[in-house]
Design a protein around this motif. Structure first.
Motif, short mmCIF file in Angstrom:
data_model
loop_
_atom_site.label_atom_id
_atom_site.label_comp_id
_atom_site.label_asym_id
_atom_site.label_seq_id
_atom_site.Cartn_x
_atom_site.Cartn_y
_atom_site.Cartn_z
N SER A 46 7.02 -10.03 3.34
CA SER A 46 7.69 -9.61 2.12
C SER A 46 7.23 -8.24 1.63
O SER A 46 7.87 -7.65 0.75
CB SER A 46 7.45 -10.64 1.01
OG SER A 46 6.07 -10.64 0.62
N GLY A 47 6.13 -7.74 2.18
CA GLY A 47 5.58 -6.47 1.73
C GLY A 47 4.63 -6.59 0.55
O GLY A 47 4.05 -5.60 0.10
N LEU A 48 4.46 -7.83 0.04
CA LEU A 48 3.60 -8.02 -1.13
C LEU A 48 2.16 -7.63 -0.82
O LEU A 48 1.52 -6.95 -1.62
CB LEU A 48 3.66 -9.47 -1.59
CG LEU A 48 2.71 -9.86 -2.73
CD1 LEU A 48 2.97 -9.03 -3.97
CD2 LEU A 48 2.84 -11.35 -3.05
N LEU A 49 1.64 -8.05 0.33
CA LEU A 49 0.25 -7.73 0.66
C LEU A 49 0.05 -6.23 0.75
O LEU A 49 -0.97 -5.70 0.28
CB LEU A 49 -0.15 -8.41 1.97
CG LEU A 49 -1.63 -8.31 2.35
CD1 LEU A 49 -2.51 -8.98 1.29
CD2 LEU A 49 -1.89 -8.95 3.71
N ASP A 50 1.00 -5.52 1.32
CA ASP A 50 0.90 -4.05 1.39
C ASP A 50 0.84 -3.45 -0.01
O ASP A 50 0.04 -2.53 -0.26
CB ASP A 50 2.10 -3.47 2.14
CG ASP A 50 2.05 -3.75 3.64
OD1 ASP A 50 0.94 -4.02 4.15
OD2 ASP A 50 3.11 -3.69 4.29
N ARG A 51 1.67 -3.95 -0.91
CA ARG A 51 1.68 -3.42 -2.29
C ARG A 51 0.35 -3.70 -2.98
O ARG A 51 -0.17 -2.85 -3.73
CB ARG A 51 2.83 -4.03 -3.10
CG ARG A 51 4.21 -3.68 -2.58
CD ARG A 51 5.29 -3.92 -3.62
NE ARG A 51 5.39 -5.28 -4.08
CZ ARG A 51 6.09 -6.23 -3.48
NH1 ARG A 51 6.73 -5.97 -2.34
NH2 ARG A 51 6.18 -7.45 -4.00
N VAL A 52 -0.19 -4.88 -2.75
CA VAL A 52 -1.48 -5.24 -3.36
C VAL A 52 -2.59 -4.35 -2.84
O VAL A 52 -3.40 -3.81 -3.61
CB VAL A 52 -1.79 -6.73 -3.09
CG1 VAL A 52 -3.23 -7.05 -3.48
CG2 VAL A 52 -0.83 -7.62 -3.85
N GLU A 53 -2.64 -4.19 -1.52
CA GLU A 53 -3.70 -3.37 -0.93
C GLU A 53 -3.59 -1.92 -1.37
O GLU A 53 -4.61 -1.26 -1.63
CB GLU A 53 -3.63 -3.48 0.60
CG GLU A 53 -4.02 -4.87 1.10
CD GLU A 53 -3.92 -5.02 2.61
OE1 GLU A 53 -4.51 -5.98 3.15
OE2 GLU A 53 -3.27 -4.17 3.25
N GLN A 54 -2.36 -1.41 -1.49
CA GLN A 54 -2.17 -0.03 -1.95
C GLN A 54 -2.62 0.12 -3.40
O GLN A 54 -3.24 1.11 -3.78
CB GLN A 54 -0.71 0.38 -1.81
CG GLN A 54 -0.45 1.86 -2.08
CD GLN A 54 -1.21 2.76 -1.13
OE1 GLN A 54 -1.07 2.64 0.09
NE2 GLN A 54 -2.02 3.67 -1.66
N ALA A 55 -2.30 -0.88 -4.22
CA ALA A 55 -2.69 -0.82 -5.63
C ALA A 55 -4.21 -0.82 -5.78
O ALA A 55 -4.77 -0.10 -6.63
CB ALA A 55 -2.08 -2.00 -6.39
N LEU A 56 -4.90 -1.63 -4.97
CA LEU A 56 -6.37 -1.65 -5.02
C LEU A 56 -6.94 -0.32 -4.57
O LEU A 56 -7.87 0.22 -5.20
CB LEU A 56 -6.90 -2.79 -4.13
CG LEU A 56 -6.62 -4.22 -4.60
CD1 LEU A 56 -7.02 -5.22 -3.52
CD2 LEU A 56 -7.35 -4.53 -5.90
N THR A 57 -6.38 0.24 -3.50
CA THR A 57 -6.85 1.54 -2.99
C THR A 57 -6.65 2.64 -4.04
O THR A 57 -7.55 3.45 -4.29
CB THR A 57 -6.10 1.91 -1.70
OG1 THR A 57 -6.37 0.91 -0.70
CG2 THR A 57 -6.54 3.27 -1.17
N ASP A 58 -5.47 2.65 -4.65
CA ASP A 58 -5.18 3.67 -5.67
C ASP A 58 -6.12 3.57 -6.86
O ASP A 58 -6.42 4.58 -7.52
CB ASP A 58 -3.73 3.53 -6.15
CG ASP A 58 -2.71 3.92 -5.08
OD1 ASP A 58 -3.13 4.54 -4.06
OD2 ASP A 58 -1.53 3.59 -5.24
#
Length: 391
Positions: A46-58
């Motif tokens: 779904s892309g949710l994990l990618d969004r979560v990991e990007q938010a943590l990195t940012d």
């Protein structure tokens, strides 16, 4: 009316795109390195994990991701997650998933600071004094673990499925975006609807229940779930219906419906947990298969209580108490069927042997050392009969 303490410290971030804020939210709690715990591949697809990991990195929060949480979370995987968390020196846990992921995350949080086996907590051999802070992003509306004090884990050695409750386990925040429910398979969504209804029913059936306000709120929530379950069955992407269901799931299991009635029976849950622990079936489906037989078996413990449920939830007009009670049970059973849930063990797809029936019944009562349920007060022989009724 019973004295009670209502404690619900979880901060809820509810609505569209709220998961995109997770990095800043986690950072606001002082986290520097998070364990991101998740289940199967759906959060990846779904892309949710990618969004979560990007938010943590940012947000400048480092993390280690660990997937593979089982729908009935397993002790062996929990051990692996604890070992990884200790190896990586994490200071925060972020659960991305449904109740199973959040339940295991709670276990990891307890085990992180404990030198023994985390299973000790579930066996009541130890009490956690400290846990790793936990936040969650909910992807399945069902268990209510995102705001509850409970965690359930299955130990493959003997297939014991046991819950542990402690306020220290309540997540510090929960992110809930109804749009994350859109891609759920209909069966999984229906299982969730049953689970949240059962969380309310377990509390409704209490031998000392006298709290009309709590009863009325409980009935309103059940009616709401029934109404919106029908809507999402026809239109899985109806935002408002998913909104109502997701919020209902949290309210159903955060302690609100204990009120002056007390904590309730929990017999159906425990009887089902033996089934899903042994046969690895979906918890909500197992509850739907067990509850009608449980209800008819314990009916005469308090016929009036069942009649009240029928009138509050289904507007049953029958004057005779027992007839009204039976009509209410039948209407609940019919609703389960309407959303394609099983109402028997055969429909659930299992055929326990006589030995398995008795083993589950004995485990449920700790070999008849305790009675199951404060309302039902069931011995192993009673539970065996309920299993047989539910065939």
């Amino acid at each position: 009316m019973n004295n009670f303490t209502y404690y619900t410290p979880t901060k809820v971030f509810f609505g569209r795109d709220e998961e995109r804020r997770v990095g800043d939210i986690v950072k606001s709690y002082g986290a520097t390195k998070a364990l991101v715990l998740y289940g199967g591949g759906s959060v990846k697809r779904s892309g949710l994990l990618d969004r979560v990991e990007q938010a943590l990195t940012d947000a400048g929060v480092s993390y280690v991701a660990f997937g593979g949480v089982h729908p009935n979370p397993l002790l062996s995987h929990t051990h692996e997650a604890i070992a990884l968390a200790k190896q990586e020196s994490i200071d925060f846990i972020l659960a991305v998933g449904g109740g199973s992921v959040i339940d295991e995350a709670k276990a990891v949080g307890m085990g992180y600071y404990y030198d023994g086996d985390v299973w000790d907590f579930y066996l009541r051999r130890a009490v956690p004094e400290r846990v790793v802070p936990l936040g969650c992003i909910l992807t399945i509306a069902a268990a209510g673990s995102e705001t509850s004090w409970a965690s359930v884990i299955t130990n493959e050695k003997g297939w014991y499925k046991i819950g542990y409750q402690n306020d220290i386990l309540r997540p510090i925040f929960a992110i809930m975006n109804p749009e994350l429910l859109y891609t759920l398979p209909p069966y999984q969504m229906a299982c969730g609807n049953v689970d949240m209804i059962m969380h309310v029913l377990e509390r409704f059936f209490n031998p000392n229940a006298e709290d009309d306000l709590t009863d009325s709120m409980a009935a309103a929530l059940i009616r709401n779930v029934i109404k919106n379950a029908r809507i999402v069955k026809e239109n899985p992407k109806d935002y408002n219906a998913n909104f109502e269901i997701m919020w209902a799931g949290s309210l159903a299991h955060n302690g609100l419906f204990d009120g002056g009635n007390g904590r309730g029976d929990w017999g159906t849950h425990h009887i089902e947990m033996e089934v899903s622990g042994l046969f690895d079936v979906a918890h909500g489906a197992g509850l739907a298969a067990i509850w009608p037989s449980w209800a008819r078996y314990v009916l005469h413990k308090d016929v009036g209580r069942f009649a009240k449920l029928a009138r509050l939830v289904f507007d049953v007009q029958t004057e005779d108490e027992e007839a009204a009670a039976l009509e209410g049970i039948a209407k609940m059973e019919a609703f389960f069927k309407e959303i394609d849930m099983p109402t028997s063990l055969t429909e659930l797809g299992i055929q326990p042997t006589e030995e398995q029936y008795w083993d589950m019944a004995k485990k449920c009562t700790k070999r008849d050392m305790v009675k199951e349920g404060c309302f039902g007060q069931l011995a192993s022989a009673d539970i065996y009969k309920i299993y047989k009724m539910a065939e």
